[in-house]
Design an enzyme around this catalytic site. Structure first.
Site, PDB file in Angstrom:
ATOM      1  N   GLY A  11       0.837  -1.211   0.000  1.00 33.01           N
ATOM      2  CA  GLY A  11       0.000   0.000   0.000  1.00 33.01           C
ATOM      3  C   GLY A  11       0.863   1.249   0.000  1.00 33.01           C
ATOM      4  O   GLY A  11       0.572   2.219   0.692  1.00 33.01           O
ATOM      5  N   ARG A  14      -0.009   5.646  -1.524  1.00 28.32           N
ATOM      6  CA  ARG A  14      -0.600   6.861  -0.929  1.00 28.32           C
ATOM      7  C   ARG A  14      -0.568   6.758   0.597  1.00 28.32           C
ATOM      8  O   ARG A  14      -0.194   5.720   1.160  1.00 28.32           O
ATOM      9  CB  ARG A  14      -2.034   7.111  -1.424  1.00 28.32           C
ATOM     10  CG  ARG A  14      -3.042   6.049  -1.021  1.00 28.32           C
ATOM     11  CD  ARG A  14      -4.419   6.391  -1.621  1.00 28.32           C
ATOM     12  NE  ARG A  14      -5.332   5.273  -1.559  1.00 28.32           N
ATOM     13  CZ  ARG A  14      -6.198   5.042  -0.573  1.00 28.32           C
ATOM     14  NH1 ARG A  14      -6.249   5.863   0.456  1.00 28.32           N
ATOM     15  NH2 ARG A  14      -7.006   4.007  -0.613  1.00 28.32           N
ATOM     16  N   ASN A  88       1.880  -2.388   5.528  1.00 27.65           N
ATOM     17  CA  ASN A  88       1.145  -1.139   5.771  1.00 27.65           C
ATOM     18  C   ASN A  88      -0.297  -1.186   5.275  1.00 27.65           C
ATOM     19  O   ASN A  88      -1.181  -0.616   5.905  1.00 27.65           O
ATOM     20  CB  ASN A  88       1.897   0.007   5.080  1.00 27.65           C
ATOM     21  CG  ASN A  88       1.051   1.247   4.938  1.00 27.65           C
ATOM     22  OD1 ASN A  88       0.834   1.976   5.896  1.00 27.65           O
ATOM     23  ND2 ASN A  88       0.536   1.479   3.724  1.00 27.65           N
ATOM     24  N   SER A 142      -2.826  -0.584  15.047  1.00 32.40           N
ATOM     25  CA  SER A 142      -3.594   0.573  15.480  1.00 32.40           C
ATOM     26  C   SER A 142      -3.951   0.386  16.944  1.00 32.40           C
ATOM     27  O   SER A 142      -4.174  -0.748  17.398  1.00 32.40           O
ATOM     28  CB  SER A 142      -4.880   0.662  14.654  1.00 32.40           C
ATOM     29  OG  SER A 142      -5.768   1.576  15.237  1.00 32.40           O
ATOM     30  N   TYR A 157     -12.619  -3.603  12.042  1.00 29.15           N
ATOM     31  CA  TYR A 157     -11.251  -3.083  11.990  1.00 29.15           C
ATOM     32  C   TYR A 157     -10.514  -3.393  13.292  1.00 29.15           C
ATOM     33  O   TYR A 157      -9.371  -3.864  13.279  1.00 29.15           O
ATOM     34  CB  TYR A 157     -11.309  -1.581  11.743  1.00 29.15           C
ATOM     35  CG  TYR A 157      -9.969  -0.883  11.636  1.00 29.15           C
ATOM     36  CD1 TYR A 157      -9.261  -0.873  10.428  1.00 29.15           C
ATOM     37  CD2 TYR A 157      -9.419  -0.213  12.730  1.00 29.15           C
ATOM     38  CE1 TYR A 157      -8.050  -0.210  10.327  1.00 29.15           C
ATOM     39  CE2 TYR A 157      -8.205   0.448  12.631  1.00 29.15           C
ATOM     40  CZ  TYR A 157      -7.524   0.445  11.431  1.00 29.15           C
ATOM     41  OH  TYR A 157      -6.317   1.098  11.331  1.00 29.15           O
ATOM     42  N   LYS A 161      -7.127  -5.689  13.742  1.00 27.72           N
ATOM     43  CA  LYS A 161      -5.826  -5.206  14.223  1.00 27.72           C
ATOM     44  C   LYS A 161      -5.397  -5.957  15.490  1.00 27.72           C
ATOM     45  O   LYS A 161      -4.208  -6.173  15.710  1.00 27.72           O
ATOM     46  CB  LYS A 161      -5.869  -3.694  14.454  1.00 27.72           C
ATOM     47  CG  LYS A 161      -6.021  -2.873  13.159  1.00 27.72           C
ATOM     48  CD  LYS A 161      -4.848  -3.042  12.208  1.00 27.72           C
ATOM     49  CE  LYS A 161      -4.888  -2.039  11.053  1.00 27.72           C
ATOM     50  NZ  LYS A 161      -3.771  -2.184  10.096  1.00 27.72           N
TER      51      LYS A 161
HETATM   52  N1  LIG Z   1      -4.708   7.003   9.259  1.00 25.93           N
HETATM   53  C1  LIG Z   1      -4.778   6.701  10.550  1.00 25.93           C
HETATM   54  O1  LIG Z   1      -5.184   7.521  11.403  1.00 25.93           O
HETATM   55  C2  LIG Z   1      -4.332   5.336  11.030  1.00 25.93           C
HETATM   56  C3  LIG Z   1      -4.369   5.100  12.416  1.00 25.93           C
HETATM   57  C4  LIG Z   1      -3.925   3.863  12.894  1.00 25.93           C
HETATM   58  C5  LIG Z   1      -3.459   2.914  11.989  1.00 25.93           C
HETATM   59  N2  LIG Z   1      -3.455   3.173  10.641  1.00 25.93           N
HETATM   60  C6  LIG Z   1      -2.933   2.137   9.747  1.00 25.93           C
HETATM   61  O2  LIG Z   1      -1.926   2.707   8.922  1.00 25.93           O
HETATM   62  C7  LIG Z   1      -1.888   1.988   7.670  1.00 25.93           C
HETATM   63  C8  LIG Z   1      -1.974   2.962   6.508  1.00 25.93           C
HETATM   64  O3  LIG Z   1      -3.192   3.666   6.642  1.00 25.93           O
HETATM   65  P1  LIG Z   1      -3.543   4.976   5.813  1.00 25.93           P
HETATM   66  O4  LIG Z   1      -4.223   5.901   6.758  1.00 25.93           O
HETATM   67  O5  LIG Z   1      -2.375   5.448   5.032  1.00 25.93           O
HETATM   68  O6  LIG Z   1      -4.660   4.373   4.847  1.00 25.93           O
HETATM   69  P2  LIG Z   1      -5.166   4.829   3.399  1.00 25.93           P
HETATM   70  O7  LIG Z   1      -4.855   6.272   3.171  1.00 25.93           O
HETATM   71  O8  LIG Z   1      -6.565   4.377   3.310  1.00 25.93           O
HETATM   72  O9  LIG Z   1      -4.231   3.959   2.424  1.00 25.93           O
HETATM   73  C9  LIG Z   1      -4.354   2.576   2.417  1.00 25.93           C
HETATM   74  C10 LIG Z   1      -3.363   1.990   1.451  1.00 25.93           C
HETATM   75  O10 LIG Z   1      -3.546   0.567   1.474  1.00 25.93           O
HETATM   76  C11 LIG Z   1      -3.753   0.132   0.135  1.00 25.93           C
HETATM   77  N3  LIG Z   1      -4.547  -1.102   0.069  1.00 25.93           N
HETATM   78  C12 LIG Z   1      -5.814  -1.318   0.499  1.00 25.93           C
HETATM   79  N4  LIG Z   1      -6.174  -2.577   0.238  1.00 25.93           N
HETATM   80  C13 LIG Z   1      -5.102  -3.185  -0.338  1.00 25.93           C
HETATM   81  C14 LIG Z   1      -4.839  -4.487  -0.834  1.00 25.93           C
HETATM   82  N5  LIG Z   1      -5.772  -5.453  -0.828  1.00 25.93           N
HETATM   83  N6  LIG Z   1      -3.618  -4.747  -1.355  1.00 25.93           N
HETATM   84  C15 LIG Z   1      -2.669  -3.801  -1.389  1.00 25.93           C
HETATM   85  N7  LIG Z   1      -2.863  -2.522  -0.978  1.00 25.93           N
HETATM   86  C16 LIG Z   1      -4.066  -2.238  -0.444  1.00 25.93           C
HETATM   87  C17 LIG Z   1      -4.421   1.309  -0.560  1.00 25.93           C
HETATM   88  O11 LIG Z   1      -4.294   1.133  -1.964  1.00 25.93           O
HETATM   89  P3  LIG Z   1      -5.350   1.829  -3.019  1.00 25.93           P
HETATM   90  O12 LIG Z   1      -4.831   3.211  -3.275  1.00 25.93           O
HETATM   91  O13 LIG Z   1      -5.264   0.926  -4.193  1.00 25.93           O
HETATM   92  O14 LIG Z   1      -6.696   1.813  -2.350  1.00 25.93           O
HETATM   93  C18 LIG Z   1      -3.594   2.449   0.013  1.00 25.93           C
HETATM   94  O15 LIG Z   1      -2.342   2.509  -0.655  1.00 25.93           O
HETATM   95  C19 LIG Z   1      -3.036   0.984   7.739  1.00 25.93           C
HETATM   96  O16 LIG Z   1      -2.550  -0.255   8.168  1.00 25.93           O
HETATM   97  C20 LIG Z   1      -3.954   1.572   8.799  1.00 25.93           C
HETATM   98  O17 LIG Z   1      -4.767   0.601   9.388  1.00 25.93           O
HETATM   99  C21 LIG Z   1      -3.869   4.356  10.158  1.00 25.93           C
END
Ligand SMILES: NC(=O)c1ccc[n+]([C@@H]2O[C@H](COP(=O)([O-])OP(=O)(O)OC[C@H]3O[C@@H](n4cnc5c(N)ncnc54)[C@H](OP(=O)(O)O)[C@@H]3O)[C@@H](O)[C@H]2O)c1
Length: 234
Positions: A11, A14, A88, A142, A157, A161
């Site tokens: 992932g 982005r 990720n 998370s 979710y 996690k």
């Molecule tokens: N943002 C927060 O506040 C937060 C807090 C705690 C933990 N996290 C964790 O941090 C990590 C990144 O989160 P984020 O906020 O950057 O999320 P995001 O902006 O929604 O980005 C998710 C990424 O994962 C990719 N993805 C989704 N399904 C996939 C699959 N089947 N195979 C490969 N890639 C896939 C997406 O690709 P596409 O572009 O193709 O959709 C995108 O690149 C995640 O594990 C999330 O649970 C985030």
């Protein structure tokens, strides 16, 4: 090139994943950006300017075994080693669900991506590290998965996690004494598509929390759960 360390981020096109790719490339890693959509990944690499010269973009859907096997072959044929795996990619912060009425088809999809995706990646990529007796695996988790502080919100979710945290302990226990450190890291609440606009942290801050577990010394912790280098309760 032979001595250069190789990192892979799922992932990576982005959000926090792209910031991890940027920070790894800045540290001099040859960085493999996994992207479900190859064109989105290529556009993301262009957005990184000259750093893109040390970034490979590969199609990688962690719910799809074929793309994972292709990624493994890419790593083997191109570099013959992998030093860092950042699991990720994740989906579905399901704040729209309540636990009693949650759509379990959707929950199954969440588990498939958020738990089995990193597990598939570990199975494909950790043999490189175990063979070299060296490596770092970071499972991006998370606080929503902390059983110590868990509430009713986002049930699919949160459970995914918590299960990823359990997988982290299993992988770390298996790799103990084999030179590979495996940790779960929370990036904090970060402004991304998943985190939303009111999140207080930038993607760079979230990625820095994750890269702390990449930079660990060989005698660093394994099988832990951290944010910004500080332990979180399971
Ligand atoms: N943002 C927060 O506040 C937060 C807090 C705690 C933990 N996290 C964790 O941090 C990590 C990144 O989160 P984020 O906020 O950057 O999320 P995001 O902006 O929604 O980005 C998710 C990424 O994962 C990719 N993805 C989704 N399904 C996939 C699959 N089947 N195979 C490969 N890639 C896939 C997406 O690709 P596409 O572009 O193709 O959709 C995108 O690149 C995640 O594990 C999330 O649970 C985030």
């Amino acid at each position: 090139m032979v001595n250069q360390k190789i990192a892979l981020v799922t992932g990576g096109n982005r959000g926090i994943g792209l910031a991890c790719v940027r920070q790894l490339a800045q540290r001099g890693y040859q960085t493999i950006m996994g992207s479900r959509d190859l064109e989105l990944g290529r556009a993301a690499r262009i957005s990184l300017g000259p750093l893109g010269d040390n970034i490979d973009v590969i199609p990688l859907d962690i719910a799809n075994r074929k793309t994972i096997e292709d990624a493994r072959l890419f790593v083997m044929e191109q570099y013959g080693r992998l030093d860092i795996l950042i699991n990720n990619a994740a989906i579905h912060y399901d704040s729209w669900h309540n636990v009693v009425q949650a759509d379990l088809e959707e929950v199954a999809l969440t588990l498939d991506v958020n738990l089995l995706g990193p597990w598939r990646m570990a199975q494909a990529m950790m043999p490189f590290m175990l063979k070299a007796r060296s490596g770092r695996v970071v499972n991006v988790s998370s606080e929503a998965g902390s059983m110590a502080t868990m509430d009713a919100a986002a049930p699919g979710y949160g459970v995914s996690k918590a299960a990823l945290n359990a997988l982290t302990i299993k992988l770390a226990a298996f790799s103990r004494e084999k030179g590979v450190l495996v940790n779960a890291v929370c990036p904090g609440w970060v402004q991304t598509q998943m985190g939303g606009e009111s999140a207080p942290r930038s993607v760079e801050e979230g990625a820095a929390s994750i890269l702390w577990a990449v930079d660990l010394p060989d005698d660093g912790p394994s099988g832990g759960f951290f944010c910004d280098g500080k332990p979180l309760p399971w």
